[in-house]
Design a protein around this motif. Structure first.
Motif, PDB file in Angstrom:
ATOM      1  N   VAL A 129     -48.696   1.461  -8.027  1.00 33.70           N
ATOM      2  CA  VAL A 129     -47.978   2.677  -7.544  1.00 33.70           C
ATOM      3  C   VAL A 129     -47.832   3.502  -8.400  1.00 33.70           C
ATOM      4  O   VAL A 129     -47.823   3.523  -9.606  1.00 33.70           O
ATOM      5  CB  VAL A 129     -46.635   2.224  -6.588  1.00 33.70           C
ATOM      6  N   LYS A 130     -47.440   4.760  -8.124  1.00 32.93           N
ATOM      7  CA  LYS A 130     -47.307   5.904  -8.744  1.00 32.93           C
ATOM      8  C   LYS A 130     -46.086   6.053  -9.529  1.00 32.93           C
ATOM      9  O   LYS A 130     -45.881   6.140 -10.528  1.00 32.93           O
ATOM     10  CB  LYS A 130     -47.584   7.255  -7.947  1.00 32.93           C
ATOM     11  N   ILE A 131     -44.903   5.713  -8.478  1.00 34.46           N
ATOM     12  CA  ILE A 131     -43.752   5.936  -9.213  1.00 34.46           C
ATOM     13  C   ILE A 131     -42.881   4.676  -8.943  1.00 34.46           C
ATOM     14  O   ILE A 131     -42.810   3.904  -7.724  1.00 34.46           O
ATOM     15  CB  ILE A 131     -42.769   7.018  -8.663  1.00 34.46           C
ATOM     16  N   LYS A 132     -42.552   4.002  -9.759  1.00 37.34           N
ATOM     17  CA  LYS A 132     -41.649   2.467  -9.707  1.00 37.34           C
ATOM     18  C   LYS A 132     -40.195   2.883 -10.031  1.00 37.34           C
ATOM     19  O   LYS A 132     -39.760   3.446 -10.950  1.00 37.34           O
ATOM     20  CB  LYS A 132     -42.436   1.545 -10.883  1.00 37.34           C
ATOM     21  N   LEU A 133     -39.495   2.045  -9.010  1.00 36.31           N
ATOM     22  CA  LEU A 133     -38.176   2.058  -9.179  1.00 36.31           C
ATOM     23  C   LEU A 133     -37.699   0.624  -8.942  1.00 36.31           C
ATOM     24  O   LEU A 133     -38.163  -0.271  -8.373  1.00 36.31           O
ATOM     25  CB  LEU A 133     -37.416   2.803  -7.748  1.00 36.31           C
ATOM     26  N   CYS A 134     -36.737   0.632 -10.086  1.00 38.38           N
ATOM     27  CA  CYS A 134     -36.205  -1.093  -9.779  1.00 38.38           C
ATOM     28  C   CYS A 134     -34.743  -0.974  -9.635  1.00 38.38           C
ATOM     29  O   CYS A 134     -33.997  -0.131 -10.125  1.00 38.38           O
ATOM     30  CB  CYS A 134     -36.231  -1.577 -11.540  1.00 38.38           C
ATOM     31  N   LEU A 135     -34.255  -1.971  -8.484  1.00 39.26           N
ATOM     32  CA  LEU A 135     -33.012  -1.746  -8.176  1.00 39.26           C
ATOM     33  C   LEU A 135     -32.301  -3.429  -8.725  1.00 39.26           C
ATOM     34  O   LEU A 135     -32.873  -4.439  -8.303  1.00 39.26           O
ATOM     35  CB  LEU A 135     -32.869  -2.007  -6.558  1.00 39.26           C
ATOM     36  N   LEU A 136     -31.427  -3.377  -9.318  1.00 34.80           N
ATOM     37  CA  LEU A 136     -30.482  -4.660  -9.434  1.00 34.80           C
ATOM     38  C   LEU A 136     -28.906  -4.097  -9.611  1.00 34.80           C
ATOM     39  O   LEU A 136     -28.544  -2.829  -9.689  1.00 34.80           O
ATOM     40  CB  LEU A 136     -30.892  -4.907 -10.868  1.00 34.80           C
ATOM     41  N   HIS A 137     -28.087  -5.071  -9.171  1.00 33.70           N
ATOM     42  CA  HIS A 137     -26.810  -4.948  -8.897  1.00 33.70           C
ATOM     43  C   HIS A 137     -25.967  -4.723 -10.488  1.00 33.70           C
ATOM     44  O   HIS A 137     -25.344  -3.683 -10.724  1.00 33.70           O
ATOM     45  CB  HIS A 137     -26.153  -5.889  -8.438  1.00 33.70           C
ATOM     46  N   HIS A 138     -26.341  -5.541 -11.454  1.00 36.88           N
ATOM     47  CA  HIS A 138     -25.367  -5.519 -12.676  1.00 36.88           C
ATOM     48  C   HIS A 138     -26.106  -4.739 -13.645  1.00 36.88           C
ATOM     49  O   HIS A 138     -27.167  -4.642 -13.644  1.00 36.88           O
ATOM     50  CB  HIS A 138     -25.457  -7.081 -13.027  1.00 36.88           C
ATOM     51  N   PRO A 139     -25.370  -3.984 -14.370  1.00 40.19           N
ATOM     52  CA  PRO A 139     -25.951  -3.275 -15.760  1.00 40.19           C
ATOM     53  C   PRO A 139     -26.564  -4.056 -16.704  1.00 40.19           C
ATOM     54  O   PRO A 139     -26.117  -5.225 -16.783  1.00 40.19           O
ATOM     55  CB  PRO A 139     -24.766  -2.480 -16.129  1.00 40.19           C
ATOM     56  N   LEU A 140     -27.263  -3.568 -17.526  1.00 39.56           N
ATOM     57  CA  LEU A 140     -27.897  -4.537 -18.407  1.00 39.56           C
ATOM     58  C   LEU A 140     -27.012  -5.214 -19.592  1.00 39.56           C
ATOM     59  O   LEU A 140     -27.258  -6.281 -20.025  1.00 39.56           O
ATOM     60  CB  LEU A 140     -29.025  -3.465 -19.228  1.00 39.56           C
ATOM     61  N   ASP A 141     -25.872  -4.552 -19.848  1.00 37.80           N
ATOM     62  CA  ASP A 141     -24.830  -5.203 -20.746  1.00 37.80           C
ATOM     63  C   ASP A 141     -24.293  -6.260 -20.098  1.00 37.80           C
ATOM     64  O   ASP A 141     -23.423  -6.782 -20.696  1.00 37.80           O
ATOM     65  CB  ASP A 141     -24.076  -4.144 -21.576  1.00 37.80           C
ATOM     66  N   TRP A 142     -24.507  -6.405 -18.911  1.00 35.59           N
ATOM     67  CA  TRP A 142     -23.897  -7.641 -18.147  1.00 35.59           C
ATOM     68  C   TRP A 142     -24.583  -8.984 -18.456  1.00 35.59           C
ATOM     69  O   TRP A 142     -24.339  -9.880 -17.984  1.00 35.59           O
ATOM     70  CB  TRP A 142     -23.273  -7.305 -16.849  1.00 35.59           C
ATOM     71  N   LEU A 143     -25.984  -8.786 -18.948  1.00 34.01           N
ATOM     72  CA  LEU A 143     -26.921  -9.953 -19.024  1.00 34.01           C
ATOM     73  C   LEU A 143     -26.369 -10.504 -20.442  1.00 34.01           C
ATOM     74  O   LEU A 143     -26.035 -10.104 -21.279  1.00 34.01           O
ATOM     75  CB  LEU A 143     -28.256  -9.270 -19.183  1.00 34.01           C
ATOM     76  N   ILE A 144     -26.909 -11.983 -20.312  1.00 30.19           N
ATOM     77  CA  ILE A 144     -26.664 -12.714 -21.755  1.00 30.19           C
ATOM     78  C   ILE A 144     -27.637 -12.009 -22.588  1.00 30.19           C
ATOM     79  O   ILE A 144     -28.639 -11.396 -22.373  1.00 30.19           O
ATOM     80  CB  ILE A 144     -27.066 -14.258 -21.609  1.00 30.19           C
ATOM     81  N   GLU A 145     -27.292 -12.257 -23.953  1.00 29.97           N
ATOM     82  CA  GLU A 145     -28.063 -11.624 -25.099  1.00 29.97           C
ATOM     83  C   GLU A 145     -29.680 -11.894 -25.248  1.00 29.97           C
ATOM     84  O   GLU A 145     -30.152 -10.565 -24.932  1.00 29.97           O
ATOM     85  CB  GLU A 145     -27.312 -11.725 -26.051  1.00 29.97           C
ATOM     86  N   CYS A 146     -29.988 -13.051 -24.970  1.00 25.04           N
ATOM     87  CA  CYS A 146     -31.404 -13.038 -25.188  1.00 25.04           C
ATOM     88  C   CYS A 146     -32.015 -12.556 -23.824  1.00 25.04           C
ATOM     89  O   CYS A 146     -33.216 -11.989 -23.982  1.00 25.04           O
ATOM     90  CB  CYS A 146     -31.682 -14.712 -25.176  1.00 25.04           C
ATOM     91  N   ASP A 147     -31.421 -12.692 -22.679  1.00 26.83           N
ATOM     92  CA  ASP A 147     -32.101 -11.967 -21.472  1.00 26.83           C
ATOM     93  C   ASP A 147     -32.035 -10.593 -21.534  1.00 26.83           C
ATOM     94  O   ASP A 147     -33.080  -9.990 -21.207  1.00 26.83           O
ATOM     95  CB  ASP A 147     -31.515 -12.788 -20.235  1.00 26.83           C
TER      96      ASP A 147
END
Length: 189
Positions: A129-147
């Motif tokens: 696809v030409k334009i890729k959008l990623c949708l997720l609920h939590h901001p990235l700084d809510w993830l555990i460090e290694c993830d």
């Protein structure tokens, strides 16, 4: 009011879709103690372990009813859609960042897990696809460090990363070796 049909609706689960009555405290303790590195996280996602997703069964029912866009990839953790708009192909990766949520609110910051494997599967499903959008609920700084470290590297394959959860507006630009992405945190709907 926007004259959209259900094929233009893309849904992701959030912490409010978690049914806390379906969380077994002993299973939860086990998951918390075992999911501490990328290999163990990817094992759960690769194995499509349904036992970790029971807390979101209500969301699955709603999603199947209201999101009728053509699916190009689907598994227990993510769904990907393609939609052509004005001759341009758009890919929507709906990733599940809430599968580890227990509804504990701000206590969960730094304890959420997305999983690099989930992101890799979405990238592969939307590679044409030409334009890729990623949708997720939590901001990235809510993830555990290694993830967070592994996921951030992969998310640069998307043009836009849309998340919510924190009820404030924020926009960032991630520039990495593979490309760059705009991260947009939305306020309340």
């Amino acid at each position: 009011k926007l004259h959209l049909d259900y094929s233009s609706v893309f849904m992701i689960p959030g912490n409010h879709e978690v049914d806390i009555t379906k969380i077994d405290k002993f299973t939860e303790i086990g998951l918390m103690s075992q999911l501490t590195d990328c290999a163990s996280i990817n094992d759960v996602i690769q194995g499509q372990d349904q036992s970790v997703l029971g807390r979101l069964s209500y969301f699955e029912e709603i999603q199947q009813k209201y999101s009728t866009a053509p699916v190009v990839y689907s598994d227990a953790f993510c769904r990907c859609y393609r939609k052509d708009i004005g001759g341009i192909s758009f890919g929507f990766a709906c990733l599940n960042s809430s599968w580890r949520s227990s509804g504990a609110g701000s206590e969960e910051r730094g304890r959420m897990i997305l999983g690099a494997r989930q992101v890799e599967q979405a990238i592969h499903a939307l590679e044409d696809v030409k334009i890729k959008l990623c949708l997720l609920h939590h901001p990235l700084d809510w993830l555990i460090e290694c993830d967070k470290y592994e996921v951030e590297k992969l998310l640069c394959h998307f043009d836009f990363i849309l998340n919510g959860h924190i009820h404030t507006l924020d926009v960032k630009n991630i520039i990495a070796y593979h490309g760059q992405s705009i991260v947009s945190t939305s306020g309340r709907f």
